[in-house]
Design an enzyme around this catalytic site. Sequence first.
Site, short mmCIF file in Angstrom:
data_model
loop_
_atom_site.label_atom_id
_atom_site.label_comp_id
_atom_site.label_asym_id
_atom_site.label_seq_id
_atom_site.Cartn_x
_atom_site.Cartn_y
_atom_site.Cartn_z
N GLY A 154 14.79 43.88 82.59
CA GLY A 154 13.53 43.93 81.84
C GLY A 154 12.70 42.63 81.77
N PHE A 213 9.74 35.29 77.56
CA PHE A 213 10.37 34.32 78.20
C PHE A 213 10.37 34.40 79.76
CE2 PHE A 213 14.08 31.11 77.95
CZ PHE A 213 14.30 31.26 79.42
N ASP A 251 14.17 35.60 65.33
CA ASP A 251 13.56 36.79 66.09
C ASP A 251 14.61 38.00 66.15
OD1 ASP A 251 11.44 37.77 67.36
OD2 ASP A 251 12.23 37.21 69.13
#
Length: 645
Positions: A333, A337, A451
């Site tokens: 994925g 980042f 988050d």
Amino acid sequence: MSSLISFIFLFLFSSITASAQNTFYLYHNCSVTTTFSSNSTYSTNLKTLLSSLSSLNASSYSTGFQTATAGQAPDRVTGLFLCRVDVSSEVCRSCVTFAVNETLTRCPKDKEGVFYYEQCLLRYSNRNIVATLNTDGGMFMQSARNPLSVKQDQFRDLVLTPMNLAAVEAARSFKKWAVRKIDLNASQSLYGMVRCTPDLREQDCLDCLKIGINQVTYDKIGGRILLPSCASRYDNYAFYNESNVGTPQDSSPRPGKGGNSSVIIIAVVVPITVLFLLLVAVFSVRAKNKRTLNEKEPVAEDGNDITTAGSLQFDFKAIEAATNCFLPINKLGQGGFGEVYKGTLSSGLQVAVKRLSKTSGQGEKEFENEVVVVAKLQHRNLVKLLGYCLEGEEKILVYEFVPNKSLDHFLFDSTMKMKLDWTRRYKIIGGIARGILYLHQDSRLTIIHRDLKAGNILLDDDMNPKIADFGMARIFGMDQTEAMTRRVVGTYGYMSPEYAMYGQFSMKSDVYSFGVLVLEIISGMKNSSLYQMDESVGNLVTYTWRLWSNGSPSELVDPSFGDNYQTSEITRCIHIALLCVQEDAEDRPTMSSIVQMLTTSLIALAEPRPPGFFFRSKQEQAGPSIDSSTHCSVDEASITRVTPR
């Protein structure tokens, strides 16, 4: 690759080395879609180009690579040649001249052609081919011999990793060339070579080599692939001139020829080696003492840095080997980042490798923060950090591999959500709650995640949740309960009002995110989407509040459950979620209270008020409450926003 020709080729000429003067033809490919006539301007320009490439001065051939153009558009011709690094300038010129003389015989009317020889490559086109990646029209050649004394599946692994490492080395080098010696066992070795045209960018070269390397089946003792922009080869003999390219990186050094040079090497190397070993011993003792001291000292409020996790550091080459040089097929994925790859360490342990994007301005700080935070955490509902790599521009995190991807992969897919019945989802809600409680209260540090969202909840083999991605997390001091920031990070749909609007965050900020997450788990719907009810539109939180106010919370339930759920249990979870998303942080429960609420039905629940970020209808706007909808975004991506104070 659009037109890769694949066939078995017996290497009858295995005795030919790179120093041979005879040019050995391998393969050619002509473009049959674009042709020219013999008396055309293009024909004249092509002959001019070929003549110039074969009549350069000696120094031009010593570089092994040249480009040239002839004529003007639309009849312009661009050409180049590439000689192997290990051949002399004389061999290079001989090969190029031989190729030029054969060109118009092999491709007499074609505007594009590529010609492969053992010592060189010649290429021309009516298009610009300089610094342009091309992987079309290649060829795969393979020996007819099977590997000796090595199982075929083991043979592939033994060859593939060094070849991928060589590809990385070549892409980063000036000449775009690398060799490898691969030791199969004590008596058997393989030799590998990869190369690109030096005009390619690093990433283009690496992409080309990976395409080629992964076309090879690696079930024979030798093989090669030829592409217009790159080539790779392996065999069980040194088919390149080792003296011209240096000793391959994976091989042992050979003894020198001169006695004096041996004496000089011993005289210089031995003292340096002894000094190096002494320094290593001194620093090892100091590092050990420092680690012992760090274990005894209390954690400062803001004194954590990446050096405290030194024992977790990985070597970059080990990570490259684990991921097959970050092979695209291993990619799991991608986020703000960087990219995440699946890898296998030399021990056989599968890992998830999170590679910081070199273009990510915010990622470097989050990287160091994530190492410092996660290295100190141990809980079954938190993803485990195995180590990190901080080497040059590379910033990499190595996590345990969690096979079932993230929660959003299941929740928001009409097919995959069928795998999550209510029993499993209830278990996931409880696991997430316990993980957050550990961060807030039960760990040695107080950590605010900042988050929490479905994309950051991973699921293991048994669908147990593991909280991941601590790049945005903050560590609180012993008596600290909240903090302010001008740098708002996270995902808008999950942010509490006080954090999104004022940069104020606390444990109650995570509680708000948890409430949104619970509503998504129950409904199988995204909070970021808009839902209509009674001629009013709102996000999932608003939609849930309207259902609750109308006495019909069961309408929120994911239809995929059918009748396989307890209405009272789901209604209680919706009630808890609404308490978590209260506008005022003081009205939200703590995570310890939430875990108790989920564990037992004996605890009475307070009546919820309208939630934060509540989309009010026209009638509701007429009331005294402040409309918060202008602060709400439907963006799902993790963001960073700097707000003026």
